[in-house]
Motif scaffolding. Structure first.
Motif, PDB file in Angstrom:
ATOM      1  N   SER A 173      26.223  72.992 -12.475  1.00  0.00           N
ATOM      2  CA  SER A 173      27.305  72.766 -11.437  1.00  0.00           C
ATOM      3  C   SER A 173      27.239  74.105 -10.430  1.00  0.00           C
ATOM      4  O   SER A 173      28.008  73.899  -9.360  1.00  0.00           O
ATOM      5  CB  SER A 173      28.888  72.869 -11.881  1.00  0.00           C
ATOM      6  N   SER A 174      26.536  75.055 -10.374  1.00  0.00           N
ATOM      7  CA  SER A 174      26.383  76.007  -9.257  1.00  0.00           C
ATOM      8  C   SER A 174      25.070  75.819  -8.569  1.00  0.00           C
ATOM      9  O   SER A 174      24.638  76.720  -7.841  1.00  0.00           O
ATOM     10  CB  SER A 174      26.552  77.265  -9.870  1.00  0.00           C
ATOM     11  N   ILE A 175      24.219  74.610  -8.830  1.00  0.00           N
ATOM     12  CA  ILE A 175      22.906  74.483  -8.095  1.00  0.00           C
ATOM     13  C   ILE A 175      23.136  74.446  -6.664  1.00  0.00           C
ATOM     14  O   ILE A 175      24.109  74.217  -5.944  1.00  0.00           O
ATOM     15  CB  ILE A 175      22.205  73.101  -8.576  1.00  0.00           C
ATOM     16  N   LYS A 176      22.068  74.787  -5.779  1.00  0.00           N
ATOM     17  CA  LYS A 176      22.089  74.955  -4.411  1.00  0.00           C
ATOM     18  C   LYS A 176      21.542  73.611  -4.063  1.00  0.00           C
ATOM     19  O   LYS A 176      20.628  73.164  -4.546  1.00  0.00           O
ATOM     20  CB  LYS A 176      21.397  76.225  -3.948  1.00  0.00           C
ATOM     21  N   LEU A 177      22.216  73.107  -2.847  1.00  0.00           N
ATOM     22  CA  LEU A 177      21.601  71.654  -2.379  1.00  0.00           C
ATOM     23  C   LEU A 177      21.277  71.687  -1.120  1.00  0.00           C
ATOM     24  O   LEU A 177      21.979  72.338  -0.081  1.00  0.00           O
ATOM     25  CB  LEU A 177      22.954  70.585  -2.758  1.00  0.00           C
ATOM     26  N   LEU A 178      20.224  71.023  -0.641  1.00  0.00           N
ATOM     27  CA  LEU A 178      19.694  71.233   0.690  1.00  0.00           C
ATOM     28  C   LEU A 178      19.681  70.137   1.394  1.00  0.00           C
ATOM     29  O   LEU A 178      19.094  68.854   0.520  1.00  0.00           O
ATOM     30  CB  LEU A 178      18.149  71.887   0.635  1.00  0.00           C
ATOM     31  N   ILE A 179      20.186  69.575   2.494  1.00  0.00           N
ATOM     32  CA  ILE A 179      20.165  68.292   3.148  1.00  0.00           C
ATOM     33  C   ILE A 179      19.492  68.738   4.375  1.00  0.00           C
ATOM     34  O   ILE A 179      20.009  69.503   5.315  1.00  0.00           O
ATOM     35  CB  ILE A 179      21.591  67.806   3.157  1.00  0.00           C
ATOM     36  N   ILE A 180      18.578  67.911   4.687  1.00  0.00           N
ATOM     37  CA  ILE A 180      17.884  68.013   6.091  1.00  0.00           C
ATOM     38  C   ILE A 180      18.249  66.489   6.820  1.00  0.00           C
ATOM     39  O   ILE A 180      17.780  65.549   6.377  1.00  0.00           O
ATOM     40  CB  ILE A 180      16.084  68.439   5.988  1.00  0.00           C
ATOM     41  N   VAL A 181      18.727  66.841   7.964  1.00  0.00           N
ATOM     42  CA  VAL A 181      19.075  65.743   8.782  1.00  0.00           C
ATOM     43  C   VAL A 181      18.290  65.622  10.192  1.00  0.00           C
ATOM     44  O   VAL A 181      18.073  66.880  10.489  1.00  0.00           O
ATOM     45  CB  VAL A 181      20.492  65.753   9.109  1.00  0.00           C
ATOM     46  N   ARG A 182      18.253  64.441  10.719  1.00  0.00           N
ATOM     47  CA  ARG A 182      17.742  64.332  12.197  1.00  0.00           C
ATOM     48  C   ARG A 182      18.658  63.539  12.830  1.00  0.00           C
ATOM     49  O   ARG A 182      19.822  62.865  12.215  1.00  0.00           O
ATOM     50  CB  ARG A 182      16.512  63.585  11.826  1.00  0.00           C
ATOM     51  N   ILE A 251      22.796  72.831   5.432  1.00  0.00           N
ATOM     52  CA  ILE A 251      22.426  71.653   6.302  1.00  0.00           C
ATOM     53  C   ILE A 251      21.094  72.150   7.211  1.00  0.00           C
ATOM     54  O   ILE A 251      21.315  73.207   7.866  1.00  0.00           O
ATOM     55  CB  ILE A 251      23.471  71.070   7.295  1.00  0.00           C
ATOM     56  N   VAL A 252      20.074  71.484   7.119  1.00  0.00           N
ATOM     57  CA  VAL A 252      18.911  71.963   7.975  1.00  0.00           C
ATOM     58  C   VAL A 252      18.809  70.966   9.063  1.00  0.00           C
ATOM     59  O   VAL A 252      18.636  69.807   8.761  1.00  0.00           O
ATOM     60  CB  VAL A 252      17.490  71.970   6.944  1.00  0.00           C
TER      61      VAL A 252
END
Ligand code: A3P
Length: 345
Positions: A173-182, A251-252
Motif C-alpha cells: 500500500s505504500s509503493i511509489k507509482l510513476l506515470i509518464i504522460v505526453r 507525474i513525469v
C-alpha cells in the motif's frame, strides 16, 4: 636520625610509587573493560539508519557487472548466495501511460547505480492468468539485485486496467507509482501509429486516424476509441486515487523527457529518495536517431530500439484541433489533482 629520615622518605616514595602503578593498572583494566563492552552494544547499531545518500553507490556501480552476468545466465547459485543477491518485489512501478515514454523512463532510471529494472513488461496485475499465479511467481520475474537497490518494473497497461489499483494496493500500500504522460493528442497519434505498424507488418489494411477518432454519425470525438480513452488521464487517475493518496504518485513530463531528459530524471530521483547520480554524462543526443541515448560508462552506451520514436502520420489539422478541445477540460482536472501543469493546448 639521618638514617630514620631516609627510611621515612623511602617509605613515602614507595607509597606514592604504588599509588601511581595502581592508577595505571586501573586505567589499563578500565579501558580493557570498555573494549570488551563494545560487542554488547556494537558501534554500528548506535549509528543512525543509513540515509539514501549513504548507499554505497560506487560499490553498487562496480557490482552491476555481476548483475549483468546473472541476466545473461552466467552466474552460479554459489555467486548469488555469496553476494547476498535477492529478487525483490518492486518498490516503484511505472504504471503508464502507454506511448508516454515508459521504456525510455525505465532505461534512463536504470542508469542509476541503486536502481535495477525488470527488463520485460511483466503484466502481473492486469492479466488475470498471471495474477492467478501468485506473488511468488511475480517475485520470480524480478531481476537479482543487491538488498540496498530498488527494483522497478513497467507495464503501461496497469494505468487503464480496472482491477490493477486494488491488486497493487494489496501487495504494497505504500509503493511509489510513476506515470509518464505526453500531450494527449500526440499520445493518441503515437498509439495509433504503433497499431498501424502492426497491421502493416501483417499486410493488413487499417483505417485512417481521422476515421477512428471522429464518430461519423455525430461528428464528435469518438470516446469509444481506445487511443482516445487512454489519453483522458484524469479518468484513470481518479480510479487509482480511491486506493492511493496523491503523494504516492509522481507525474513525469514525457514530452520533456524527449527534449531534455535530465531535469525530469532528477525529479524522479528525488521522488524515489535516491541521491542524484544520473548526470549529463549518461545522456547524449544522437542526431541520427533524433533522440537522447544512454551512456553507462566509457565502453557501454545504447539507444532505444527503432520501435521507439516512429514517424507519425500527418493528421488533418481540424481533427487535431477538435481533439485538443475535447481533452482540454480533462487536462485542467488532471493539473488540479496532480499539482503538475503542462502547456498543453
Ligand atoms: P513515438 O514512437 O510516438 O515517438 P513507450 O515506451 O511508452 O511506448 O513510449 C514510446 C515513446 O517514447 C516514443 O513515442 C518516443 O517519442 C518516446 N521517447 C522518449 N524518449 C525517447 C528516447 N530517448 N528514445 C526513443 N524514444 C523516446
Amino acid at each position: 636520625m639521618l638514617f630514620k629520615q631516609q627510611a621515612l622518605l623511602r617509605q613515602k616514595l614507595f607509597v606514592l610509587g604504588s599509588l601511581a602503578i595502581g592508577s595505571v593498572l586501573y586505567l589499563v583494566a578500565r579501558v580493557g573493560t570498555l573494549d570488551r563492552l563494545q560487542p554488547i552494544c556494537p558501534v554500528d547499531s548506535r549509528l543512525p539508519t543509513p540515509e539514501p545518500e549513504q548507499i554505497p553507490l560506487r560499490t553498487l556501480q562496480f557490482k552491476r557487472g555481476l548483475l549483468h552476468e546473472i541476466r545473461k545466465g552466467n552466474a552460479t547459485k554459489e555467486q548469488i548466495r555469496l553476494h547476498n543477491l535477492v529478487q525483490q518485489l518492486p518498490q516503484a512501478i511505472i504504471i503508464g501511460v502507454r506511448k508516454g515514454g515508459t521504456r525510455a523512463l525505465l532505461e534512463m532510471l536504470n542508469l542509476h547505480p541503486a536502481v535495477v529494472k525488470a527488463s520485460q513488461e511483466i503484466h502481473f496485475f492486469d492479466n488475470d492468468q498471471n495474477y492467478a499465479r501468485g506473488i511468488d511467481w511475480y517475485r520470480g520475474k524480478m531481476p537479482f539485485s543487491f538488498p540496498q537497490q530498488i527494483t522497478i518494473e513497467k507495464s503501461p497497461a496497469y494505468f487503464i486496467t480496472e482491477e490493477v489499483p486494488e491488486r497493487i494496493f494489496k501487495m504494497n500500500s505504500s509503493i511509489k507509482l510513476l506515470i509518464i504522460v505526453r500531450e494527449p493528442t500526440t499520445r493518441a497519434v503515437s498509439d495509433y501509429t504503433q497499431v498501424l505498424e502492426g497491421k502493416e507488418r501483417k499486410n493488413k489494411t487499417y483505417h485512417k486516424f481521422e476515421k477512428l477518432v471522429i464518430d461519423t454519425n455525430t461528428c464528435e470525438v469518438n470516446t469509444k476509441y481506445k487511443a482516445v480513452r487512454t489519453s483522458i488521464y484524469t479518468k484513470h487517475l481518479e480510479r487509482w486515487l480511491k486506493y492511493f493518496p496523491v503523494e504516492q504518485f509522481h507525474i513525469v513530463d514525457g514530452d520533456r523527457l524527449i527534449t531534455d531528459p535530465l531535469p525530469e530524471l532528477q525529479l524522479v530521483e528525488r521522488f524515489l529518495n535516491l541521491p542524484s547520480r544520473i548526470s549529463q554524462y549518461n545522456l547524449y543526443f544522437n542526431a541520427t536517431r533524433g533522440f537522447y541515448c544512454l551512456r553507462f560508462n566509457i565502453v557501454f552506451n545504447k539507444c532505444l530500439a527503432g520501435s521507439k520514436g516512429r514517424t507519425h502520420p500527418e493528421v488533418d489539422p481540424s481533427v487535431v484541433t477538435k481533439l485538443q478541445k475535447f481533452f482540454h477540460p480533462f487536462n485542467q482536472k488532471f493539473y488540479q489533482i496532480t499539482g503538475r501543469t503542462f502547456n498543453w493546448p
